[in-house]
Write a protein that holds these residues in place. Structure first.
Motif, PDB file in Angstrom:
ATOM      1  N   ARG A   1       0.827  -1.211   0.000  1.00 54.09           N
ATOM      2  CA  ARG A   1       0.000   0.000   0.000  1.00 54.09           C
ATOM      3  C   ARG A   1       0.862   1.263   0.000  1.00 54.09           C
ATOM      4  O   ARG A   1       0.948   1.986  -0.983  1.00 54.09           O
ATOM      5  CB  ARG A   1      -0.952  -0.016   1.224  1.00 54.09           C
ATOM      6  N   ASP A   2       1.565   1.529   1.110  1.00 54.07           N
ATOM      7  CA  ASP A   2       2.371   2.752   1.213  1.00 54.07           C
ATOM      8  C   ASP A   2       3.451   2.739   0.135  1.00 54.07           C
ATOM      9  O   ASP A   2       3.772   3.774  -0.464  1.00 54.07           O
ATOM     10  CB  ASP A   2       3.008   2.815   2.613  1.00 54.07           C
TER      11      ASP A   2
ATOM     12  N   ASN B   1       9.474   4.153   3.399  1.00 53.33           N
ATOM     13  CA  ASN B   1       9.349   3.698   4.786  1.00 53.33           C
ATOM     14  C   ASN B   1      10.653   3.040   5.223  1.00 53.33           C
ATOM     15  O   ASN B   1      11.485   2.652   4.392  1.00 53.33           O
ATOM     16  CB  ASN B   1       8.260   2.621   4.884  1.00 53.33           C
TER      17      ASN B   1
ATOM     18  N   HIS C   1       9.088   6.924   8.199  1.00 55.13           N
ATOM     19  CA  HIS C   1       9.731   7.013   6.889  1.00 55.13           C
ATOM     20  C   HIS C   1      11.205   7.329   7.147  1.00 55.13           C
ATOM     21  O   HIS C   1      11.555   7.913   8.176  1.00 55.13           O
ATOM     22  CB  HIS C   1       9.023   8.046   6.020  1.00 55.13           C
TER      23      HIS C   1
ATOM     24  N   HIS D   1       5.292   4.412  12.808  1.00 55.50           N
ATOM     25  CA  HIS D   1       5.379   4.316  11.342  1.00 55.50           C
ATOM     26  C   HIS D   1       6.393   5.367  10.886  1.00 55.50           C
ATOM     27  O   HIS D   1       6.065   6.550  10.811  1.00 55.50           O
ATOM     28  CB  HIS D   1       3.964   4.605  10.808  1.00 55.50           C
TER      29      HIS D   1
HETATM   30 MG    MG Z   1       3.431   6.232   5.328  1.00 59.43          MG
END
Ligand code: MG
Ligand code: HMG
Length: 314
Positions: free
Chosen positions: A18-19, A252, A212, A210
Motif C-alpha cells: 500500500r504505502d 518507509n 519514513h 510508522h
Molecule cells: Mg506512510
C-alpha cells in the motif's frame, strides 16, 4: 543494561503493497501486486496492508484495489488490511470482504487538507460513517495519525494534537493508532517525548509507530519506541513508500532492515528474513529500480562474493 527492558517479541506491520506502491511512478501490473502480497504472506508476517480504497483520481496507482483484494490468497493467521478514507471506500472494502481497514488523518491541518481535501474536524466527522459501520460489520479498524513528528508544509507539530487524536480515535473504536513520521524528520529524543505523552493516556498495545526513513533515522527511532515499550512497528519491504501528498517524503523503514536488527539483538518477530529478501527482490523486479534497503544491498553483496569464491574454488 540499556536494552534489557526491550520487548522480547515485536509485531511488524507490513505496508509495502500500500504505502510502497502508492508512491511508484510506474503503474505496477495487478498480477505483480498479487504475486508480491502472496509472497509476503509466506514470510511469517502477521499483518499486511495490501491496498487503498481511496479515490483513483487521487491515487491512480491503487485503482485496482478491488481486484487485488479479491485475487490475493488469504493465508490463515495473516491479517489483510486496506486504507479507507470515507464511506465510499468502506463500501468498496466490504464488497470484497476485507476483514480489516485503516482510516487516516494528519496532526497538521495543511497536510490533512492536501491529502484528503478536508479539515481535521471534517475528517473525524466523516469517520463516523466509516468506523462504526465497519465495526458493526465485524471489520477491525486501525488508524494512522500522520505528520506527528513534523509537517512538510507547517514544520513543527504540537505533540498534544497527536494525543488528542489518539484519544478521539480510540473512543470511536479503532483498535490501534499508528503514529506516522510521514516525511521522515523525527529523531529518537522526539520519539521518546511524543510517546511519553501518548502512552500516559493510551495503552501500549493500542499504539504503533510508522517511520519514513528520509534522513536515515528510522531504525534509531524504532529503538527509542521499543525502549518506551511499543511492540508494533510498521515497515515496507525494500524501503518502498511515501505519501504523494507529502513533498520530500521518501520510503518507509525497510522491513528487512528492521527485522535484521531485531533478530541480531535477540528479539523475535516470527519472520523469515531470507523469504523477506526474496520479496524485496521481487519488488525490485517489477518497480524497475533499486530499492533503498541497506540490508538488502549488504545481503546481495555477500551472496555475490560467496558465489564468486565458490566459482574460483570449483
Ligand atoms: Mg506512510
Ligand atoms: P475529494 O475530491 O474531496 O472527494 O477527495 P469527493 O467526494 O469530491 O470525490 C471526488 C471523486 O472521487 C468522485 O468521483 C468520487 O466518487 C470519487 P467523480 O464524481 O468526480 O467521478 N471518490 C471515490 N472513488 C473511489 N473510492 C473512494 C472515493 N471517494 C471519492 N473512496 C478523498 C477526498 C478523501 C476521496 C481523496 O482526497 C482521497 O482519496 N485521498 C487519498 C489520498 C491518499 O491516499 N494519500 C496517501 C495515503 S496516506 C499516507 O500515505 C500516510 C500514511 O502512510 C501514514 C504516514 O506515513 O504518516 C498512512
Amino acid at each position: 543494561m540499556l536494552f534489557d527492558s526491550l520487548p522480547r517479541r515485536v509485531t511488524v506491520y507490513e505496508v509495502g503493497p500500500r504505502d510502497g506502491l502508492q508512491n511508484e511512478a510506474r503503474q505496477v501490473p495487478t498480477g505483480d501486486k498479487i504475486a508480491f502480497i502472496d509472497a509476503l504472506s509466506e514470510t511469517g508476517l502477521e499483518h499486511i496492508e495490501i491496498t487503498s480504497f481511496v479515490s483513483p483520481k487521487w491515487i491512480p496507482q491503487l485503482a485496482d484495489a478491488a481486484e487485488v483484494a479479491t485475487r490475493v490468497t488469504r493465508r490463515p493467521g495473516v491479517g489483510y488490511s486496506a486504507l479507507v478514507p470515507n464511506k465510499r471506500g468502506l463500501d468498496r472494502a466490504l464488497e470484497v470482504g476485507m476483514g480489516e481497514i485503516a482510516v487516516f488523518l494528519s496532526a497538521s491541518e495543511t497536510h490533512n487538507k492536501k491529502n484528503v481535501n478536508k479539515t481535521i474536524a471534517d475528517t473525524l466527522d466523516a469517520f463516523t460513517q466509516v468506523i462504526e459501520p465497519a465495526l458493526a460489520a465485524g471489520v477491525k479498524v486501525r488508524a494512522y495519525v500522520s505528520t506527528v513528528f513534523g509537517c512538510p508544509y507547517e514544520g513543527e507539530v504540537d505533540p498534544a494534537v497527536a494525543l488528542h487524536l489518539c484519544k478521539t480515535l480510540r473512543q470511536m473504536g479503532v483498535y490501534q493508532v499508528s503514529l506516522g513520521d510521514t516525511v521522515g524528520v523525527a529523531n529518537p529524543a522526539q520519539v521518546e517525548r511524543v510517546l511519553d505523552l501518548v502512552l500516559a493516556e493510551v495503552p501500549i498495545a493500542e499504539v504503533a509507530v510508522h517511520f519514513h526513513d528520509t534522513q536515515g533515522t528510522a531504525l534509531a527511532n524504532c529503538l527509542a519506541a521499543l525502549a518506551c515499550g511499543v511492540t508494533t512497528i510498521d515497515a515496507a519491504v525494500g524501503g518502498l513508500g511515501g505519501c504523494p501528498y507529502a513533498p520530500g517524503a521518501s520510503g518507509n523503514l525497510a522491513t528487512e532492515d528492521l527485522v535484521a536488527m531485531l533478530h541480531s539483538m535477540g528479539l523475535e518477530t516470527g519472520i523469515d528474513l531470507e523469504k523477506l529478501i526474496e520479496c524485496s527482490r521481487l519488488a525490485e523486479s517489477f518497480v524497475g529500480h533499486d530499492l533503498p534497503s541497506k540490508y538488502l544491498k549488504a545481503h546481495l553483496g555477500k551472496r555475490a562474493r560467496s558465489r564468486r569464491r565458490a566459482e574460483k574454488g570449483a
